[in-house]
Design an enzyme around this catalytic site. Structure first.
Site, PDB file in Angstrom:
ATOM      1  N   TYR A  48       0.814  -1.213   0.000  1.00  0.00           N
ATOM      2  CA  TYR A  48       0.000   0.000   0.000  1.00  0.00           C
ATOM      3  C   TYR A  48       0.850   1.266   0.000  1.00  0.00           C
ATOM      4  O   TYR A  48       0.417   2.328  -0.409  1.00  0.00           O
ATOM      5  CB  TYR A  48      -0.911   0.001   1.244  1.00  0.00           C
ATOM      6  CG  TYR A  48      -0.115  -0.122   2.510  1.00  0.00           C
ATOM      7  CD1 TYR A  48       0.428   1.012   3.095  1.00  0.00           C
ATOM      8  CD2 TYR A  48       0.152  -1.371   3.083  1.00  0.00           C
ATOM      9  CE1 TYR A  48       1.203   0.920   4.225  1.00  0.00           C
ATOM     10  CE2 TYR A  48       0.932  -1.467   4.213  1.00  0.00           C
ATOM     11  CZ  TYR A  48       1.452  -0.322   4.779  1.00  0.00           C
ATOM     12  OH  TYR A  48       2.240  -0.417   5.890  1.00  0.00           O
ATOM     13  N   ASP A 159      -8.080  -8.538  10.670  1.00  0.00           N
ATOM     14  CA  ASP A 159      -6.713  -8.810  10.232  1.00  0.00           C
ATOM     15  C   ASP A 159      -5.735  -8.698  11.413  1.00  0.00           C
ATOM     16  O   ASP A 159      -4.681  -8.095  11.304  1.00  0.00           O
ATOM     17  CB  ASP A 159      -6.330  -7.841   9.103  1.00  0.00           C
ATOM     18  CG  ASP A 159      -5.076  -8.292   8.355  1.00  0.00           C
ATOM     19  OD1 ASP A 159      -4.739  -9.491   8.415  1.00  0.00           O
ATOM     20  OD2 ASP A 159      -4.439  -7.438   7.718  1.00  0.00           O
TER      21      ASP A 159
END
Lengths: 317, 249
Positions: A48, A159
């Protein structure tokens, strides 16, 4: 690598200000600080973008800045960014990383966080687990407190893994971070996209269970707890994580997981007897082992909640 | 609240998106939101104040004086496929896109928003700029609390029969989407409670007070006032005067 990150928001430019005046009839929110953050160190690099450790040029404050690129122009601002920022806006807790500021640019966004020293995966690697029983207990308790807080706010993290759990070294405070995959839930919900990390993924997710709920986060906490004890991911290297889970905990049956035989995928797995977990996690106190078993309960409906886990005998002292 | 005006506009989008996205994930999410815990609803009641519009918003909207009431009307025109100006179409597109990013698993590409021959075609970067502007103006507080956040929980508190819950839920959705700006003076939880009561109960004062006693976290007078307004606007039919049974308090 850029040496500095400036402290000016992209929407402070003239065009945006004009738009905003039209929209809101106000023009008093802008102040050009004109300062910048000096990059001290790159803490992490991911797909990212990057996380930097920075110092503010005027105040001297140390912060962590996560820079996220907008790489799909057909979609614009990534939904993970929209969700992470808006969820972190709603969550304010000592065990959840605090977002200080959002600086938007034309093609990326800088999320300015409180300073983060080290993530739990580094800590575990450097110290071969979390060997001190009282630190281990404190870490687990803080993780559970943070998770319980998220769940009370109807937010699933989805997550949880040592890489997303940060430690404030000076005070040994746990900070849960990375809410890019987190989302709001209502009781339970339809599963459409799997959280990417397989080591910490709950068995019901592997079985393509139609609805998942807060249980998936508690499973991940169980995996992290086990990893703190043995110093490596509890499933080890495997190409079939569900098989590894059943090898360790025993293949479930209708008796301990009602409805398990209804999953089409389940039929292809061998029948294993559970291992003796007290030898697998030999360094762990008996109460800790009992709690670990409750977190790693195969049936999500019987898995312990964060709230209940905090009342467990393991935390009595 | 400073950013009250556009916030309410985007709230409207959050509410409407469930219709637009049809069979996407959020539908099933609604089906399952009966199981929310008491604690999390209390947290939502505490937080919903952050998502209320500015105090003068309703007045401005009614008088039609502010820019915002014009923009809001035009945005709704876009949703309903009527002619509008470019600015409002851009704003509405950005709000729509943000709502999808928060609530859906599949986010439509910008190009798909141009289906149905709209009046203006925007470049991707232009929409992205507008998205950022909306997000920043609302300080990225996108986790909006709307009546939808409470409705499942309230219905499950009032009724225990599973099959009745489902039909009540779909009735509630229709009802919540049919109410007008006049309900802006109420909090999301108050609207949800009034809607939940009106779809699950025979609307008689005694029954209503019974239902209200099981919804501890909302103010009874406010819910009754909201029910009265719904009755006045002929949204629901209520028999008799709701305030006759004061002794119940």
């Amino acid at each position: 690598m850029a040496e500095e990150i400036d402290d000016i928001d992209y929407t402070d430019n003239l065009f945006m200000r004009l738009l905003q005046c039209t929209l809101c009839g106000q023009n008093n929110r802008f102040n050009y600080e004109g300062f910048s953050y000096k990059i001290l160190q790159t803490i992490e690099e991911g797909i990212y973008g990057r996380v930097y450790r920075c110092r503010h040029s005027a105040t001297g404050d140390i912060v962590a800045i996560k820079q996220i690129k907008f790489d799909d122009e057909k979609i614009g601002v990534p939904s993970s960014v929209v969700r992470e920022v808006s969820l972190l806006r709603a969550l304010q807790h000592v065990n959840i990383v605090s977002l200080l500021k959002v600086l938007t640019k034309e093609t990326y966004v800088n999320l300015v966080f409180e300073p983060l020293d080290q993530d739990l995966s580094h800590y575990i690697r450097d110290n071969r687990g979390v060997q001190d029983p009282s630190i281990r207990k404190s870490f687990l308790r803080q993780i559970l407190v943070g998770v319980a807080y998220c769940h009370a706010h109807k937010i699933l993290h989805r997550d949880l893994k040592p890489k997303n759990i940060w430690i404030d070294n000076s005070r040994m405070i746990i900070k849960i971070a990375d809410f890019g995959l987190a989302r709001e839930f209502g009781g339970d919900m339809l599963l459409t996209r799997y959280p990417p990390n397989r080591y910490y993924r709950a068995p019901e997710v592997f079985l393509h269970c139609q609805h998942y709920s807060s249980g998936i986060d508690l499973w991940s906490v169980g995996c992290i707890f086990g990893e703190m004890v043995i110093g490596r991911p509890i499933l080890g290297d495997t190409c079939d994580e569900l098989d590894a889970i059943f090898r360790m905990l025993g293949t479930p049956s209708e008796e301990n997981w009602p409805g398990i035989t209804q999953f089409p995928l389940f039929g292809s797995y061998a029948i294993y007897n559970p291992m003796d977990l007290s030898t697998v996690f030999s360094g762990l106190e008996p109460e800790g082992l009992e709690l670990l078993k409750m977190l790693l309960c195969l049936d999500p409906k019987r898995r312990i909640s964060a709230e209940t886990a905090l009342k467990h005998a393991y935390f009595k002292d | 609240m400073e950013e009250g005006t556009p916030l309410t506009l985007s709230l409207k989008f959050f509410e409407h998106k469930k219709i637009f996205f049809g069979d996407f994930e959020s539908d099933s999410e609604l089906d399952h939101n009966f199981q929310v815990s008491d604690e999390s609803v209390e947290v939502m009641v505490q937080r919903e104040g952050e998502h209320l519009p500015r105090e003068d918003y309703l007045k401005n909207l009614r008088s039609g004086e502010s820019n915002m009431s014009v923009v809001r009307k035009q945005a709704l025109d876009w949703i309903l496929k009527r002619g509008i100006n470019w600015f409002t179409q851009l704003l509405a597109t950005a709000c729509f896109q943000i709502a999808a990013k928060m609530g859906e698993t599949k986010v439509p590409q910008y190009a798909r928003l141009h289906v149905g021959s709209p009046k203006f075609i925007f470049e991707a970067l232009t929409i992205q700029r507008m998205e950022l502007l909306v997000l920043n103006t609302l300080e990225w507080k996108m986790q909006a609390i709307t009546p939808c956040s409470f409705i499942g929980y309230f219905i499950s508190k009032i009724t225990c029969e599973k099959h009745q819950m489902k039909s009540s839920l779909s009735k509630s959705m229709k009802l919540m989407l049919s109410i007008s700006i006049d309900f802006l003076e109420f909090r999301a939880s108050e609207i949800a409670a009034a809607v939940a009561i009106s779809v699950t109960r025979e609307l008689e004062a005694k029954e209503i007070h019974k239902a209200l006693s099981s919804l501890a976290m909302v103010k009874k007078e406010r819910v009754l006032k909201c029910l009265e307004l719904m009755k006045d606007m002929s949204v629901v039919k209520v028999s008799g005067n709701l305030f006759t049974n004061e002794s119940v308090f």
